[in-house]
Design an enzyme around this catalytic site. Structure first.
Site, PDB file in Angstrom:
ATOM      1  N   HIS A 104      38.565  32.885  31.681  1.00 45.00           N
ATOM      2  CA  HIS A 104      38.677  34.086  30.837  1.00 45.00           C
ATOM      3  C   HIS A 104      38.131  33.766  29.447  1.00 45.00           C
ATOM      4  O   HIS A 104      38.303  32.650  28.953  1.00 45.00           O
ATOM      5  CB  HIS A 104      40.146  34.519  30.763  1.00 45.00           C
ATOM      6  CG  HIS A 104      40.304  35.890  30.184  1.00 45.00           C
ATOM      7  ND1 HIS A 104      40.193  36.136  28.839  1.00 45.00           N
ATOM      8  CD2 HIS A 104      40.533  37.088  30.779  1.00 45.00           C
ATOM      9  CE1 HIS A 104      40.360  37.441  28.628  1.00 45.00           C
ATOM     10  NE2 HIS A 104      40.559  38.043  29.785  1.00 45.00           N
ATOM     11  N   GLU A 153      33.222  40.323  32.440  1.00 43.79           N
ATOM     12  CA  GLU A 153      34.062  40.775  31.329  1.00 43.79           C
ATOM     13  C   GLU A 153      33.343  40.569  29.997  1.00 43.79           C
ATOM     14  O   GLU A 153      33.494  39.518  29.361  1.00 43.79           O
ATOM     15  CB  GLU A 153      35.367  39.971  31.307  1.00 43.79           C
ATOM     16  CG  GLU A 153      36.271  40.242  32.473  1.00 43.79           C
ATOM     17  CD  GLU A 153      37.728  40.197  32.035  1.00 43.79           C
ATOM     18  OE1 GLU A 153      38.455  41.134  32.370  1.00 43.79           O
ATOM     19  OE2 GLU A 153      38.119  39.255  31.336  1.00 43.79           O
TER      20      GLU A 153
HETATM   21  P1  PGA Z   1      41.650  44.811  28.566  1.00 41.27           P
HETATM   22  O1  PGA Z   1      41.637  43.274  29.011  1.00 41.27           O
HETATM   23  O2  PGA Z   1      41.784  45.645  29.808  1.00 41.27           O
HETATM   24  O3  PGA Z   1      42.839  44.934  27.655  1.00 41.27           O
HETATM   25  O4  PGA Z   1      40.371  45.082  27.856  1.00 41.27           O
HETATM   26  C1  PGA Z   1      40.919  42.836  30.121  1.00 41.27           C
HETATM   27  C2  PGA Z   1      41.024  41.345  30.248  1.00 41.27           C
HETATM   28  O5  PGA Z   1      41.087  40.653  29.225  1.00 41.27           O
HETATM   29  O6  PGA Z   1      41.069  40.804  31.361  1.00 41.27           O
END
Ligand code: PGA
Length: 228
Positions: A104, A153
């Site tokens: 992440h 992401e």
């Molecule tokens: P968010 O986070 O939906 O709050 O943007 C997603 C993540 O960090 O996995």
């Protein structure tokens, strides 16, 4: 896990006390949405064993046998079990959870996790039968061997309320899929209102949800709309 059905992942990050987490699980199961895909909830490490027990019990209590609710962790150690104070080894999570979020951007930024560390984490996860959900920040991010689920992401979209456009997520997903046989999910400001737009084309195979997963009812809203 059915390969053709969407995957919906809740990343609860470092949030909630155990009573709150336990309540999240019971509210979610009692009010479970109709959903044929796989749902993965990722709470903090200390809650995993109890959450696993609680999910099993409540599925029985509510006769929610159709609910495909799995558990995941948000990270794992690069080390095997041993003298690594404070670490949680993948082997300690064997049969406790089934998935592991790895790479992440919050781990890359705040804990300086680099490509070689992340490749070791994927290896550890696989050795303990954990399915890695490997986060990439763009189509160029390195993806270690043995990964089958990639979460795209983009950093600008995480926790900002400013999601990527579905069109760009489709383009990135296609580029990632050219590199290997991956299931690609999208994460970054996913809500019940925008989730369908990310899935409708069928190029993106699921979503990773942060903020909107903290409240079980708002996460139920996302799952309900998480269809192709
Ligand atoms: P968010 O986070 O939906 O709050 O943007 C997603 C993540 O960090 O996995």
């Amino acid at each position: 896990m059915n390969e053709r059905l969407p995957l919906t992942v809740a990343n609860l990050k470092a949030n909630k006390t155990w009573p709150e987490m336990s309540r999240w699980i019971s509210d979610f199961i009692a009010n479970r949405p109709q959903f044929e895909g796989t749902i993965v909830v990722c709470p903090s490490f200390p809650f995993l064993a109890a959450a696993s027990e609680e999910i099993r019990n409540l599925i029985d209590v509510y006769r929610a046998f159709d609910l495909n609710l799995k558990l995941g962790c948000q990270d794992i150690s690069i080390f095997e079990q041993g003298a690594y104070t404070g670490e949680v080894a993948a082997s300690q999570l064997f049969k406790v959870c089934q998935f592991a979020i790895i790479g992440h951007s919050e781990r890359r930024q705040n804990f300086k996790e680099d490509d070689s560390m992340l490749a070791r984490k994927v290896e550890r996860a696989r050795q303990s039968s954990l399915e890695p959900i490997f986060c990439v920040q763009g189509p160029e991010t390195s993806i270690p061997p043995q990964v089958t689920i990639v979460a795209y992401e983009p950093v600008f979209a995480i926790g900002t309320g400013l999601p990527d456009t579905p069109e760009n997520a489709f383009t990135v997903s296609r580029e990632i899929k050219k590199r290997g046989d991956y299931k690609v999910i999208y994460g970054g400001s996913v809500t019940s209102d925008n989730v369908h737009s990310f899935l409708q084309e069928g190029t993106v195979d699921g979503v990773l949800v942060g903020g909107k997963s903290l409240d079980p009812f708002s996460f139920i809203g996302v799952v309900k709309n998480a269809s192709y």
